[in-house]
Structure formats: structure tokens, C-alpha cells
Write a protein that holds these residues in place. Sequence first.
Motif, PDB file in Angstrom:
ATOM      1  N   LEU A  40       0.829  -1.192   0.000  1.00 54.69           N
ATOM      2  CA  LEU A  40       0.000   0.000   0.000  1.00 54.69           C
ATOM      3  C   LEU A  40       0.875   1.258   0.000  1.00 54.69           C
ATOM      4  O   LEU A  40       1.739   1.428   0.853  1.00 54.69           O
ATOM      5  CB  LEU A  40      -0.902   0.027   1.239  1.00 54.69           C
ATOM      6  CG  LEU A  40      -1.749   1.302   1.425  1.00 54.69           C
ATOM      7  CD1 LEU A  40      -2.745   1.457   0.280  1.00 54.69           C
ATOM      8  CD2 LEU A  40      -2.463   1.295   2.772  1.00 54.69           C
ATOM      9  N   VAL A  41       0.633   2.125  -0.977  1.00 58.33           N
ATOM     10  CA  VAL A  41       1.290   3.423  -1.056  1.00 58.33           C
ATOM     11  C   VAL A  41       0.220   4.496  -1.032  1.00 58.33           C
ATOM     12  O   VAL A  41      -0.712   4.478  -1.846  1.00 58.33           O
ATOM     13  CB  VAL A  41       2.139   3.556  -2.335  1.00 58.33           C
ATOM     14  CG1 VAL A  41       2.605   5.001  -2.514  1.00 58.33           C
ATOM     15  CG2 VAL A  41       3.341   2.629  -2.277  1.00 58.33           C
ATOM     16  N   ALA A  42       0.335   5.427  -0.100  1.00 57.30           N
ATOM     17  CA  ALA A  42      -0.590   6.552  -0.026  1.00 57.30           C
ATOM     18  C   ALA A  42      -0.037   7.697  -0.860  1.00 57.30           C
ATOM     19  O   ALA A  42       1.067   8.186  -0.587  1.00 57.30           O
ATOM     20  CB  ALA A  42      -0.774   6.989   1.424  1.00 57.30           C
ATOM     21  N   ASP A  43      -0.783   8.086  -1.884  1.00 53.56           N
ATOM     22  CA  ASP A  43      -0.412   9.250  -2.692  1.00 53.56           C
ATOM     23  C   ASP A  43      -1.225  10.423  -2.161  1.00 53.56           C
ATOM     24  O   ASP A  43      -2.411  10.566  -2.463  1.00 53.56           O
ATOM     25  CB  ASP A  43      -0.684   8.996  -4.174  1.00 53.56           C
ATOM     26  CG  ASP A  43      -0.082  10.091  -5.045  1.00 53.56           C
ATOM     27  OD1 ASP A  43       1.122  10.334  -4.923  1.00 53.56           O
ATOM     28  OD2 ASP A  43      -0.826  10.708  -5.839  1.00 53.56           O
ATOM     29  N   VAL A  44      -0.585  11.255  -1.358  1.00 59.21           N
ATOM     30  CA  VAL A  44      -1.272  12.311  -0.610  1.00 59.21           C
ATOM     31  C   VAL A  44      -1.335  13.579  -1.458  1.00 59.21           C
ATOM     32  O   VAL A  44      -0.316  14.036  -1.976  1.00 59.21           O
ATOM     33  CB  VAL A  44      -0.557  12.571   0.722  1.00 59.21           C
ATOM     34  CG1 VAL A  44      -1.267  13.675   1.504  1.00 59.21           C
ATOM     35  CG2 VAL A  44      -0.495  11.283   1.538  1.00 59.21           C
ATOM     36  N   GLY A  45      -2.531  14.147  -1.581  1.00 53.91           N
ATOM     37  CA  GLY A  45      -2.730  15.267  -2.488  1.00 53.91           C
ATOM     38  C   GLY A  45      -2.707  14.775  -3.919  1.00 53.91           C
ATOM     39  O   GLY A  45      -2.025  15.330  -4.780  1.00 53.91           O
ATOM     40  N   CYS A  46      -3.477  13.717  -4.181  1.00 54.95           N
ATOM     41  CA  CYS A  46      -3.397  13.001  -5.458  1.00 54.95           C
ATOM     42  C   CYS A  46      -3.937  13.793  -6.633  1.00 54.95           C
ATOM     43  O   CYS A  46      -3.688  13.450  -7.793  1.00 54.95           O
ATOM     44  CB  CYS A  46      -4.126  11.669  -5.359  1.00 54.95           C
ATOM     45  SG  CYS A  46      -5.915  11.815  -5.101  1.00 54.95           S
ATOM     46  N   GLY A  47      -4.707  14.847  -6.378  1.00 48.84           N
ATOM     47  CA  GLY A  47      -5.235  15.635  -7.480  1.00 48.84           C
ATOM     48  C   GLY A  47      -6.095  14.797  -8.405  1.00 48.84           C
ATOM     49  O   GLY A  47      -6.973  14.054  -7.964  1.00 48.84           O
ATOM     50  N   ALA A  48      -5.817  14.896  -9.707  1.00 48.05           N
ATOM     51  CA  ALA A  48      -6.626  14.195 -10.703  1.00 48.05           C
ATOM     52  C   ALA A  48      -6.268  12.719 -10.839  1.00 48.05           C
ATOM     53  O   ALA A  48      -6.851  12.012 -11.661  1.00 48.05           O
ATOM     54  CB  ALA A  48      -6.512  14.884 -12.057  1.00 48.05           C
ATOM     55  N   GLY A  49      -5.293  12.239 -10.061  1.00 48.19           N
ATOM     56  CA  GLY A  49      -5.088  10.803  -9.931  1.00 48.19           C
ATOM     57  C   GLY A  49      -4.117  10.120 -10.867  1.00 48.19           C
ATOM     58  O   GLY A  49      -4.012   8.897 -10.857  1.00 48.19           O
ATOM     59  N   MET A  71     -11.781  17.136  -6.565  1.00 49.80           N
ATOM     60  CA  MET A  71     -10.629  16.436  -7.141  1.00 49.80           C
ATOM     61  C   MET A  71     -10.825  14.922  -7.081  1.00 49.80           C
ATOM     62  O   MET A  71     -10.514  14.200  -8.034  1.00 49.80           O
ATOM     63  CB  MET A  71      -9.352  16.828  -6.410  1.00 49.80           C
ATOM     64  CG  MET A  71      -8.771  18.153  -6.844  1.00 49.80           C
ATOM     65  SD  MET A  71      -8.178  18.106  -8.546  1.00 49.80           S
ATOM     66  CE  MET A  71      -7.230  19.634  -8.575  1.00 49.80           C
ATOM     67  N   ILE A  72     -11.335  14.437  -5.962  1.00 51.02           N
ATOM     68  CA  ILE A  72     -11.576  13.000  -5.836  1.00 51.02           C
ATOM     69  C   ILE A  72     -12.581  12.547  -6.885  1.00 51.02           C
ATOM     70  O   ILE A  72     -12.414  11.501  -7.533  1.00 51.02           O
ATOM     71  CB  ILE A  72     -12.065  12.653  -4.417  1.00 51.02           C
ATOM     72  CG1 ILE A  72     -10.935  12.856  -3.391  1.00 51.02           C
ATOM     73  CG2 ILE A  72     -12.597  11.225  -4.354  1.00 51.02           C
ATOM     74  CD1 ILE A  72      -9.761  11.908  -3.553  1.00 51.02           C
ATOM     75  N   ALA A  73     -13.637  13.324  -7.095  1.00 55.29           N
ATOM     76  CA  ALA A  73     -14.641  12.980  -8.102  1.00 55.29           C
ATOM     77  C   ALA A  73     -14.014  12.961  -9.494  1.00 55.29           C
ATOM     78  O   ALA A  73     -14.291  12.058 -10.308  1.00 55.29           O
ATOM     79  CB  ALA A  73     -15.802  13.964  -8.049  1.00 55.29           C
ATOM     80  N   LEU A  74     -13.155  13.943  -9.794  1.00 58.91           N
ATOM     81  CA  LEU A  74     -12.485  13.997 -11.089  1.00 58.91           C
ATOM     82  C   LEU A  74     -11.555  12.799 -11.267  1.00 58.91           C
ATOM     83  O   LEU A  74     -11.522  12.167 -12.335  1.00 58.91           O
ATOM     84  CB  LEU A  74     -11.699  15.300 -11.217  1.00 58.91           C
ATOM     85  CG  LEU A  74     -10.835  15.462 -12.472  1.00 58.91           C
ATOM     86  CD1 LEU A  74     -11.693  15.395 -13.734  1.00 58.91           C
ATOM     87  CD2 LEU A  74     -10.058  16.769 -12.422  1.00 58.91           C
ATOM     88  N   ALA A  75     -10.776  12.476 -10.213  1.00 55.25           N
ATOM     89  CA  ALA A  75      -9.866  11.335 -10.290  1.00 55.25           C
ATOM     90  C   ALA A  75     -10.619  10.039 -10.546  1.00 55.25           C
ATOM     91  O   ALA A  75     -10.187   9.197 -11.352  1.00 55.25           O
ATOM     92  CB  ALA A  75      -9.064  11.230  -8.991  1.00 55.25           C
ATOM     93  N   ARG A  76     -11.763   9.873  -9.900  1.00 63.90           N
ATOM     94  CA  ARG A  76     -12.553   8.655 -10.109  1.00 63.90           C
ATOM     95  C   ARG A  76     -13.104   8.578 -11.522  1.00 63.90           C
ATOM     96  O   ARG A  76     -13.221   7.481 -12.092  1.00 63.90           O
ATOM     97  CB  ARG A  76     -13.679   8.597  -9.078  1.00 63.90           C
ATOM     98  CG  ARG A  76     -13.197   8.253  -7.676  1.00 63.90           C
ATOM     99  CD  ARG A  76     -14.291   8.408  -6.628  1.00 63.90           C
ATOM    100  NE  ARG A  76     -13.837   7.949  -5.317  1.00 63.90           N
ATOM    101  CZ  ARG A  76     -14.406   8.295  -4.170  1.00 63.90           C
ATOM    102  NH1 ARG A  76     -15.480   9.103  -4.164  1.00 63.90           N
ATOM    103  NH2 ARG A  76     -13.924   7.842  -3.030  1.00 63.90           N
ATOM    104  N   ARG A  77     -13.440   9.735 -12.107  1.00 66.02           N
ATOM    105  CA  ARG A  77     -13.911   9.731 -13.491  1.00 66.02           C
ATOM    106  C   ARG A  77     -12.781   9.388 -14.450  1.00 66.02           C
ATOM    107  O   ARG A  77     -12.973   8.635 -15.409  1.00 66.02           O
ATOM    108  CB  ARG A  77     -14.509  11.091 -13.856  1.00 66.02           C
ATOM    109  CG  ARG A  77     -15.849  11.393 -13.194  1.00 66.02           C
ATOM    110  CD  ARG A  77     -16.566  12.540 -13.886  1.00 66.02           C
ATOM    111  NE  ARG A  77     -15.811  13.785 -13.874  1.00 66.02           N
ATOM    112  CZ  ARG A  77     -15.863  14.676 -12.892  1.00 66.02           C
ATOM    113  NH1 ARG A  77     -16.628  14.450 -11.827  1.00 66.02           N
ATOM    114  NH2 ARG A  77     -15.165  15.796 -12.967  1.00 66.02           N
ATOM    115  N   ARG A  78     -11.607   9.939 -14.187  1.00 66.71           N
ATOM    116  CA  ARG A  78     -10.482   9.708 -15.095  1.00 66.71           C
ATOM    117  C   ARG A  78      -9.919   8.296 -14.972  1.00 66.71           C
ATOM    118  O   ARG A  78      -9.466   7.714 -15.957  1.00 66.71           O
ATOM    119  CB  ARG A  78      -9.374  10.727 -14.818  1.00 66.71           C
ATOM    120  CG  ARG A  78      -9.670  12.123 -15.310  1.00 66.71           C
ATOM    121  CD  ARG A  78      -8.418  12.996 -15.224  1.00 66.71           C
ATOM    122  NE  ARG A  78      -8.636  14.301 -15.826  1.00 66.71           N
ATOM    123  CZ  ARG A  78      -7.684  15.224 -15.979  1.00 66.71           C
ATOM    124  NH1 ARG A  78      -6.445  14.951 -15.566  1.00 66.71           N
ATOM    125  NH2 ARG A  78      -7.947  16.379 -16.529  1.00 66.71           N
TER     126      ARG A  78
END
Length: 249
Positions: A40-49, A71-78
Motif C-alpha cells: 500500500l502506497v498513499a499518494d497524498v494530495g493526489c489531485g486528478a489521480g 478532485m476525488i470525483a475527477l480522479a474517479r472519473r479519469r
Amino acid sequence: MSNETIEALVTQLDAVDETPGAAAQRARSYELLRAAPGALVADVGCGAGRAVAELADRGVRALGIDVSDQMIALARRRWPAGEFRLGDAYALPVGDGEAAGYRADKVVHALADPERALAEARRVLAPGGRVVLCGQDWDTFVIDSADPELTRTIVRERADQVASPRAARKYRNLLLDAGFLDVTVEVHTGVFTGAPFLPVLVRLAEVCRERGAITRARADAWIADQRERARADRLFAAVPMFMAAATGP
């Protein structure tokens, strides 16, 4: 953040991510994590993912964390296959010692209390876990322009609007003070000469204008100069990116 602010930030991040050398810098940050397959790697401040998707391609269980639900919603879409959670750098949605790696790219400078964030990084990392911090020092932007004095003003004023503008030059000491071991620091200077970097420069001037640091006329003149440089293949900017890595005790 407003929708307009999110859109402007994403445009800027996308422009930086797509510049020559950016992919190699991200890949280097993944190497420094030394994460085993499935870890497990936590990418903190992941932005658009983007990093979450790239880490997953390497067999890592990447968890993208961002304080912005937009941003989380955008990352999930992308990246529909990615794992993303809403969370704060000071209170991560990760259990004690659960993560093998912690990565924060272009994040620490946005935090008013970097020391607190690194204490939280220590909490979530397993013994021997790796932390990687990446980002620019906001006082060290190098930009060619027809008005060097105005350019200095824009760089300085923009830096002063960042919570911790000089955090990158402090990465080593921040990590040592937080108790991390085997701290290393690399500097990868990005050189930008094409139109894809223009939105970053435009945003620098626009933010200063919005805050009243420069007038609309001065911002427009500076932006017009940069647009003409991009059109004539004369744009030039250089941004040192600091990359620090360390091992948890």
C-alpha cells in the motif's frame, strides 16, 4: 474551491504533467518508494489521480487521497479502476503502520504546517516504510521575459501567496526533524520551451493580478509577451524540482 479554481488548477497540473521529462520525474519518485508488489502506497494530495494509475500499473496498491471532494470525483472519473479517498494531510484515512509508502507531489508547499503532515506520515508508515516528497521551491522559478523586473515581482508575489513557499528547500531538514532516516535529496530541473507550459505562466500572472499585486494592464502586457514567445518558439522557463526520500524508523 470554486469550480473555476479547480478547472484552472487541473489545467495547470495537466500542463506540467505533460511536459518533456515530467513522466521520467514521476517514474523516479516511484522508484524511490521501493514498494513491493501489492504494498500500500498513499499518494497524498493526489489531485486528478495520474500517479495512482501509474503506480497501479507497477503492481502497487495505490491509494489516492485528496482534501478536495471535487478532485476525488475527477480522479474517479479519469481512473475508474483507481482507489481514491477524501482525506486531509494532517489526518489521513489510513491506519497506524498500514502503508509501505507515502508520496506527496506538489503538496507540502500548500500546507501551513508541514511538520504536522510529516508526523502523520510517520504514523501511517510501517517500520522501514518509505516517504517521497516532490515539489518546487516557489522562489526559484526562472522565466525569460521582456520585463525582468515585473517577472521578479510576479514570482515573488506568487510565492508569498503560497502557505509554505520554500518548503522544498527544507525537505531534508523536515524529514530529519520528523525522525526519518537515510534522507536523500535530488534536484531535477524542468526546462520548458513550448506552448503547453503557457497556461502555467498565464496563471502565475493572473493570480497576482487577482490578489492586487499587479494591475490588469501589467498582467496583460506580461501575458501577451509570453504568448508571443510561445508563438515564435521563444518561450523559456526553468523550474528546479526537489525530490527527497527517506526511510521510516
